[in-house]
Design an enzyme around this catalytic site. Sequence first.
Site, PDB file in Angstrom:
ATOM      1  N   SER A 552     -62.993  46.765  23.292  1.00  0.00           N
ATOM      2  CA  SER A 552     -64.499  46.772  22.988  1.00  0.00           C
ATOM      3  C   SER A 552     -64.774  45.822  21.905  1.00  0.00           C
ATOM      4  CB  SER A 552     -65.062  47.968  22.935  1.00  0.00           C
ATOM      5  OG  SER A 552     -66.512  48.170  22.802  1.00  0.00           O
ATOM      6  N   HIS A 667     -67.115  51.415  31.071  1.00  0.00           N
ATOM      7  CA  HIS A 667     -66.324  51.024  29.536  1.00  0.00           C
ATOM      8  C   HIS A 667     -65.164  51.579  29.124  1.00  0.00           C
ATOM      9  CE1 HIS A 667     -66.539  48.255  25.937  1.00  0.00           C
ATOM     10  NE2 HIS A 667     -66.851  49.391  25.329  1.00  0.00           N
TER      11      HIS A 667
END
Length: 693
Positions: A552, A667
Amino acid sequence: MTKTILLFSLLIFYQSMSQAQSEDPYLWLEEVNGEKALEFVKQKNEMTINKLTREKAYQKIYDKSLEIYNSNERIAMPAIYDQFVYNFWQDKEHVRGIWRRATKASYLSGNPSWDILIDLDEMSKKDNVKWVFKGAGGLYPKYDRFLVSLSKGGGDATETREFDVNKKAFIEDGFFIPESKGGGSYLDENTLIVSVDFGEGTMTTSGYPRQVKIWKRGTPLKDAQLVMEGDSTDVSAYGYLMRDGENKYLMFGRGITFYTRSNFVRIDSKLIKLSLQDDASINGILNNQLIVELKSDWNVGGNTYKQGSLISLDFKALITGEHRVSVIIQPDEFTSVTSSSTTKTKLLVNLLTNVKSELYIYSFDNGMWTRKKVNAPDFGNIAVNATDDEFSDLYFFSFTNFLAPSTLYVADANDNSMKVYKSLPSFFDASKFKVEQYKAKSTDGTLVPYFVVASKNVKYDGKNPTLLYAYGGFEVPMLPSYSGVIGNAWLENGGVYVLANIRGGGEFGPKWHQDGLKEKRQIVFNDFYAVAEDLISKKITSSKNLGISGGSNGGLLVGVAFTQRPELFNAVVCAVPLLDMKRFNHLLAGASWMGEYGDPDKPEEWKYISKYSPYHNVKQKSKYPEVFFYTSTRDDRVHPAHARKMVARMTEFGYPVYYFENIEGGHAGSSTNDQRAKIAALQFSYLLMKLKG
């Protein structure tokens, strides 16, 4: 006149799109499910899988990782609702997972008798949808009904269904919210507070709801009563019910940026704005004391309350505009508040001191806060996992470090008692390893701490395969934790593991984070390089044997690292990353992160962002390491196009890369234990190949 303006606006729009297309030949990879884009993904996946699954270590790492993820010896982490403990569980028999509950007494016995409420595998098979459980919120005080959130493939967007736990069934004609980011929660049996996608114009440019409504049972969602609305350029709007004993308050928030917000309470159908700093965080309420964490100095009532402090305010007075402030704790430069939570009568505060956790119980008596330290183990990471905040002072906390398997404790905040509930088994022989903490001097002289986990017999000869991990953003601290997968796949194979506490994180409070915001971002990267250089100077490793990993925002970190300082590293694992920093704010939730990175659409801010944006700083004829990128098609937070486009550009320039895109997983990158084991085996096989040979 209006028609002329409209035509002119359309002309400008199409011109800008045409310019973007000419500047960026890989915009087609932003079409998540586009036929051409998915064919690109398929080809890259096949090349990577064919190569890495043939590595000698792959199958052993996969098998052991799956065994760890599926182990029945894992701790069933609790969520307390009245007389029941709820838990979500995945294993070999329950691939997609089960949501279950046991009585509180049964759970506390140490041998809970679980009652399965929802079987996600059966549900997925029946619906022909890969459902992923995303949590549930119950109806106070009986908790016989829950709003269950389910994702298709693991993305942040969920659909919400009402569930009867006694009948173990979704309620026919019950509350149902179609797939959307946001969600809903109960106000009472027949009323929800909802912030979801209500249709055109109701979402922000960040992709989150900007309207909050009250919805009555039996009425269409579209007819719900609008209570608060933010601007389209806000990050989000939300509402929630805050309970304080018999009192309850309907709260609303308008997220202006990722770090600033306006807070409101609804009294007699009127919204009252609370006079708090816009960057302060409300952490709960206890005995009419609103718990607030300060992200900057606050001058109020003739006093200055320091950045990083945890304070409380008399809530009823605050509603009328008065500021009756009590200081809970004012941390020093080496201490920060990690979290705070409440039981029925006590406040639990988790502190970090030199990146080591300490847990305290606070009581509010006679206008003063007093505290007692919980006798938890030292030199590790403490997390409060669950509290019984409405009915008792029971709570659970866990302790872990790099070499100590996670242990869950059951405790009572009233008498400060505690006992071990359950410990994880040792998934690797920790007795062979040691942990040391060092500090590296960054470019501005700041000392940046980092942990090194290595064999007790390690020789500092510059030849050790070493994996350096960091995050460096959003005030998220990187803390010691036990990983059976890392222990088996990396440490047992002769690897050294390093965790760096670089700026941008929250290890030393808000300032440690704010030192790396926007135009100051380069210092985050410099901290990372300082740790890498210190590892090399100490001969723990060499650039030939040093690999880096991040996901991320950490994916952005390592993306910048190998484009700015390729000579330092020989392997890079770049997971679910941000890489195209020119368009990040136009992709999915990206606009919400402009408070962290800046706005690339503003020339003065793109000027500093452009200096590190990995996608724009890939150069031809450089000596980059062979990077391993991985992401998820179903990631609806960080767009998979970041990784796709970077791979396309590097391939165009002739650089060999590895790429794996999991079709589901959101994610987190994966939704099932099999997927988690596969990704672990791919990345550690890659790292061993590059750093150990």
